[in-house]
Write a protein that holds these residues in place. Structure first.
Motif, PDB file in Angstrom:
ATOM      1  N   VAL A 187      -0.036   9.094  -0.462  1.00  0.00           N
ATOM      2  CA  VAL A 187       0.557   9.209   0.851  1.00  0.00           C
ATOM      3  C   VAL A 187       0.712  10.596   1.545  1.00  0.00           C
ATOM      4  O   VAL A 187       1.372  10.640   2.625  1.00  0.00           O
ATOM      5  CB  VAL A 187       2.005   8.630   0.666  1.00  0.00           C
ATOM      6  CG1 VAL A 187       1.629   7.041   0.325  1.00  0.00           C
ATOM      7  CG2 VAL A 187       2.666   9.205  -0.215  1.00  0.00           C
ATOM      8  N   ARG A 222       5.829   4.499   3.118  1.00  0.00           N
ATOM      9  CA  ARG A 222       5.834   6.034   2.459  1.00  0.00           C
ATOM     10  C   ARG A 222       7.366   6.677   2.993  1.00  0.00           C
ATOM     11  O   ARG A 222       7.924   5.945   3.819  1.00  0.00           O
ATOM     12  CB  ARG A 222       4.848   6.816   3.309  1.00  0.00           C
ATOM     13  CG  ARG A 222       4.983   8.290   2.652  1.00  0.00           C
ATOM     14  CD  ARG A 222       4.337   9.192   3.811  1.00  0.00           C
ATOM     15  NE  ARG A 222       4.138  10.617   3.294  1.00  0.00           N
ATOM     16  CZ  ARG A 222       5.024  11.541   3.170  1.00  0.00           C
ATOM     17  NH1 ARG A 222       6.257  11.203   3.258  1.00  0.00           N
ATOM     18  NH2 ARG A 222       4.834  12.512   2.550  1.00  0.00           N
ATOM     19  N   PHE A 253      -1.012   9.122   8.327  1.00  0.00           N
ATOM     20  CA  PHE A 253      -0.901   7.762   8.904  1.00  0.00           C
ATOM     21  C   PHE A 253      -1.109   7.636  10.471  1.00  0.00           C
ATOM     22  O   PHE A 253      -0.827   6.708  11.160  1.00  0.00           O
ATOM     23  CB  PHE A 253       0.363   7.145   8.560  1.00  0.00           C
ATOM     24  CG  PHE A 253       0.738   6.924   7.098  1.00  0.00           C
ATOM     25  CD1 PHE A 253       0.540   5.858   6.590  1.00  0.00           C
ATOM     26  CD2 PHE A 253       1.225   8.055   6.401  1.00  0.00           C
ATOM     27  CE1 PHE A 253       0.804   5.540   5.152  1.00  0.00           C
ATOM     28  CE2 PHE A 253       1.472   7.813   5.100  1.00  0.00           C
ATOM     29  CZ  PHE A 253       1.310   6.403   4.307  1.00  0.00           C
ATOM     30  N   ALA A 258      -5.514  -1.167  10.627  1.00  0.00           N
ATOM     31  CA  ALA A 258      -4.297  -1.977  10.394  1.00  0.00           C
ATOM     32  C   ALA A 258      -4.563  -3.145  11.562  1.00  0.00           C
ATOM     33  O   ALA A 258      -4.066  -4.385  11.737  1.00  0.00           O
ATOM     34  CB  ALA A 258      -2.852  -1.126  10.979  1.00  0.00           C
ATOM     35  N   VAL A 287      -6.938   4.679   9.822  1.00  0.00           N
ATOM     36  CA  VAL A 287      -5.811   3.991   9.491  1.00  0.00           C
ATOM     37  C   VAL A 287      -5.347   3.006  10.701  1.00  0.00           C
ATOM     38  O   VAL A 287      -5.155   1.599  10.319  1.00  0.00           O
ATOM     39  CB  VAL A 287      -4.536   4.788   9.017  1.00  0.00           C
ATOM     40  CG1 VAL A 287      -3.458   4.056   8.747  1.00  0.00           C
ATOM     41  CG2 VAL A 287      -5.052   5.582   7.895  1.00  0.00           C
ATOM     42  N   VAL A 327       2.773  -1.527   4.120  1.00  0.00           N
ATOM     43  CA  VAL A 327       2.144   0.127   4.102  1.00  0.00           C
ATOM     44  C   VAL A 327       3.478   0.952   4.429  1.00  0.00           C
ATOM     45  O   VAL A 327       4.147   1.023   5.300  1.00  0.00           O
ATOM     46  CB  VAL A 327       1.100   0.115   5.351  1.00  0.00           C
ATOM     47  CG1 VAL A 327       0.921   1.851   5.063  1.00  0.00           C
ATOM     48  CG2 VAL A 327       0.014  -0.544   5.123  1.00  0.00           C
ATOM     49  N   VAL A 380      -5.718   4.753   2.555  1.00  0.00           N
ATOM     50  CA  VAL A 380      -4.807   3.689   3.179  1.00  0.00           C
ATOM     51  C   VAL A 380      -5.718   2.978   3.810  1.00  0.00           C
ATOM     52  O   VAL A 380      -5.456   1.618   3.883  1.00  0.00           O
ATOM     53  CB  VAL A 380      -3.694   4.410   4.077  1.00  0.00           C
ATOM     54  CG1 VAL A 380      -3.087   3.415   4.869  1.00  0.00           C
ATOM     55  CG2 VAL A 380      -2.589   5.123   3.236  1.00  0.00           C
ATOM     56  N   VAL A 424       0.726  -1.382   0.013  1.00  0.00           N
ATOM     57  CA  VAL A 424       0.034   0.054   0.057  1.00  0.00           C
ATOM     58  C   VAL A 424       0.906   1.195   0.311  1.00  0.00           C
ATOM     59  O   VAL A 424       1.685   1.587   1.281  1.00  0.00           O
ATOM     60  CB  VAL A 424      -0.845  -0.016   1.268  1.00  0.00           C
ATOM     61  CG1 VAL A 424      -1.625   1.009   1.404  1.00  0.00           C
ATOM     62  CG2 VAL A 424      -1.707  -1.315   1.391  1.00  0.00           C
ATOM     63  N   THR A 425       0.924   1.871  -0.998  1.00  0.00           N
ATOM     64  CA  THR A 425       1.876   3.171  -1.466  1.00  0.00           C
ATOM     65  C   THR A 425       1.534   3.791  -2.461  1.00  0.00           C
ATOM     66  O   THR A 425       0.694   3.453  -3.489  1.00  0.00           O
ATOM     67  CB  THR A 425       3.553   2.481  -1.210  1.00  0.00           C
ATOM     68  OG1 THR A 425       4.024   3.678  -1.139  1.00  0.00           O
ATOM     69  CG2 THR A 425       3.810   1.812  -2.363  1.00  0.00           C
ATOM     70  N   SER A 428       4.896  -2.274   8.836  1.00  0.00           N
ATOM     71  CA  SER A 428       4.532  -0.517   8.832  1.00  0.00           C
ATOM     72  C   SER A 428       5.870  -0.175   8.527  1.00  0.00           C
ATOM     73  O   SER A 428       6.823  -0.497   9.106  1.00  0.00           O
ATOM     74  CB  SER A 428       4.147  -0.120   9.976  1.00  0.00           C
ATOM     75  OG  SER A 428       4.204   1.360   9.883  1.00  0.00           O
ATOM     76  N   ILE A 438      -6.067  -1.192   3.006  1.00  0.00           N
ATOM     77  CA  ILE A 438      -5.924  -2.394   3.831  1.00  0.00           C
ATOM     78  C   ILE A 438      -7.237  -3.197   4.166  1.00  0.00           C
ATOM     79  O   ILE A 438      -6.996  -4.489   4.029  1.00  0.00           O
ATOM     80  CB  ILE A 438      -5.354  -1.999   5.260  1.00  0.00           C
ATOM     81  CG1 ILE A 438      -4.129  -1.016   5.321  1.00  0.00           C
ATOM     82  CG2 ILE A 438      -5.504  -3.243   6.390  1.00  0.00           C
ATOM     83  CD1 ILE A 438      -3.956  -0.253   6.709  1.00  0.00           C
ATOM     84  N   LEU A 481       0.741  -7.350   8.978  1.00  0.00           N
ATOM     85  CA  LEU A 481       1.102  -6.060   8.418  1.00  0.00           C
ATOM     86  C   LEU A 481       2.412  -5.661   8.847  1.00  0.00           C
ATOM     87  O   LEU A 481       2.643  -5.757   9.878  1.00  0.00           O
ATOM     88  CB  LEU A 481      -0.006  -5.106   8.678  1.00  0.00           C
ATOM     89  CG  LEU A 481       0.005  -3.911   7.947  1.00  0.00           C
ATOM     90  CD1 LEU A 481      -1.368  -3.513   7.609  1.00  0.00           C
ATOM     91  CD2 LEU A 481       0.615  -2.746   8.706  1.00  0.00           C
TER      92      LEU A 481
END
Length: 525
Positions: free
Chosen positions: A184, A219, A230, A239, A235, A217, A193, A154-155, A248, A197, A246
């Motif tokens: 982002v 950035r 974020f 998550a 978000v 995820v 975002v 995810v970006t 980060s 997810i 996941l």
């Protein structure tokens, strides 16, 4: 000078006359034209979230004054920061009035915290709130798969972050990567975002897109404002709710956002996230080769040990005759014990039979005969009356139904039923007579058996029964003592009392009266 109009008590005036609506809308136009768009700094007060209509109403205040504020539903959904009670903000919008209540207000289209200090305070307050809900708890975190088949990222699809992740994955272990493009940075960053997810978690592979085994995820670095998307609550919750592990990787190693606390693993950089997600293929191949060699060597050693064990076991096995020697000996011993066991079993059965026959005494048979006789008499006495009562009830019910039926077919059935009832009544009488006759025959048989087994039948054949003074039968002469009082019972229950002269001598006869009590109670001397 004011003048009074004829027929009127109010004085005339040169002041222009306006309606309430005209004044209200004139003030509205004046304020809107004078101020247009403004930025107001103040503290949020009275905020309770959006109304059911989607609009938000609250107040901005400082130490001296306050102003009403409203955010329309369309603008509220686009805000990067949501107002919170007690937060100092800078609101941008247009001043206007609400003629319905004679109030002025600001219609806000953008809102932001008043300075970095406010952002940090808001961030800390949000972190404590989500931590209290358990979203950052270690027990919620999942383990990463050792060798994933698909990785979801995810970006932004155009930045350097995705290129760094793809380059590192291809160097270490090439596999399939699915990218969910999002912004982002900016107002819509957090919502995109969170949706990405949840979208990855909703995949089931039925639409041609495989479900990832792990999510990243990511950035690049930036300021607190750049990374604020974020830190949004949506978000963090997405998550924490993710069923896919996941990772980060937001910002540089020193940058911390709230998604880092909710993620299963935090990577210092996007490149570090790729290194955490997949192992090195060359190292895996070398490890597999090493393990394969160890496996081959282990199998060889195991086969050698098993072969030696088999040979040792073969040497330890006895000859066939030795294996059968013990069973043969056991068979011979059992054969010898069989005859003895059969004799013991027959003896035990004979003893049990004798014990059972001893329980069939004349008194027992007499009691059974009396019980059956009473039951038969009661049945003979009650059965005709009960049968007559049942017959009367059936006849009454049949007569009642016959009275309701007037057609000829029903009358014929009635006559047939009456004939059948008479036949059944006759059969019932014959059946009762047969049952009574059978019962009487069984009763006579038991009575004859009782007489046969009774000691009185023995007396009728010329024998006599000698009883002692306690009315117990005397079986042997050695049991009689000198001077003992004896009673001799003959057939017909006639008794004679005697006194023994000596243990085995003659007895002096003594007449005795005919007993009035049963034989088992004895005579009085």
């Amino acid at each position: 000078m004011n003048k009074t109009a004829p027929g009127s008590d109010s004085p005339r005036s040169n002041v222009a006359e306006f309606s309430v609506s005209e004044i209200s809308f004139a003030i509205k136009r004046t304020i809107e034209d004078t101020f247009e768009r403004v930025r107001i700094r103040g503290e949020v007060s009275g905020y309770r979230g959006p109304h059911s209509s989607g609009h938000a109403y609250f107040t901005l205040k400082d130490e001296k004054a306050r102003i009403d504020a409203v955010i329309w539903r369309g603008a509220f959904s686009k805000l990067a920061f949501l107002p919170e009670e007690g937060l100092e903000v800078i609101a941008t919008g247009k001043l206007t009035t609400y003629p319905g209540s004679s109030k002025y207000q600001i219609v806000i289209d953008n809102i932001e915290p008043a300075g970095a200090g406010a952002l940090m305070a808001l961030l800390e307050e949000r972190r404590k709130k989500l931590a209290a809900e358990g979203l950052f708890a270690e027990e919620r975190k999942q383990l990463l798969p050792y060798l994933p088949r698909v990785i979801g990222v995810v970006t932004s699809p155009t930045g350097a972050v995705i290129r760094d992740i793809m380059h590192r994955i291809n160097d270490r272990y090439p596999l399939r990567v699915v990218v969910w493009p999002v912004r982002v940075q900016g107002e819509t960053c957090g919502a995109e975002v969170a949706n990405a997810i949840r979208g990855f978690n909703a995949l089931d592979g039925s639409q041609g897109i495989p479900r990832p085994d792990v999510l990243i995820v990511a950035r690049g670095g930036g300021s607190l404002e750049d990374l604020w998307g974020f830190n949004e609550e949506a978000v963090v919750r997405a998550a924490a709710e993710s069923m896919i592990p996941l990772i980060s990787a937001v910002g540089h190693e020193t940058d911390w956002t709230l998604i880092d606390h909710a993620a299963d693993v935090r990577a210092p950089t996007p490149t570090g996230a790729a290194e955490i997600a997949v192992p090195v293929k060359a190292e895996l191949e070398a490890s597999i080769a090493q393990l394969g060699a160890r496996l081959q060597a282990g199998i060889g050693r195991l086969a050698d040990r098993k072969r030696e064990s088999l040979r040792a076991a073969a040497r330890g096995l006895p000859a066939p005759d030795g294996l059968l020697a013990m069973p043969r000996q056991s068979f011979d011993a059992l054969e010898r014990r069989l005859a003895q066991g059969l004799g013991t079993n027959v003896t035990a059965k004979r003893n049990a039979l004798q014990l059972a026959s001893g329980r069939l005494s004349p008194s027992r048979l007499s009691a059974l005969l009396d019980r059956d006789t009473r039951a038969l008499e009661r049945f003979d006495r009650d059965l005709p009356r009960a049968l007559q009562l049942v017959a009367d009830r059936k006849r009454e019910a049949l007569n009642l139904r016959a009275s309701r039926l007037t057609v000829s077919g029903i009358e014929r059935q009635h006559r047939q039923g009456a004939d059948r009832l008479q036949g059944l009544d006759a059969r019932l009488g014959r059946t009762i007579e047969l049952r009574i006759s059978d019962a009487r025959n069984r009763l006579d048989q038991r009575e004859r058996l009782l007489r046969t087994l009774s000691y009185e039948a023995v007396l009728d054949r010329g024998f006599a029964l000698v009883r002692d003074e306690n009315d117990r039968p005397v079986k042997r002469a050695g049991e009689v003592k000198k001077g003992a009082r004896l009673t001799i019972e003959f057939a017909g229950r006639e008794r004679v009392g005697v006194i023994a002269a000596n243990g085995t001598g003659t007895a002096r006869p003594k007449p005795a009266a005919r007993p009035k009590k049963p034989p088992h109670q004895g005579d009085l001397f």
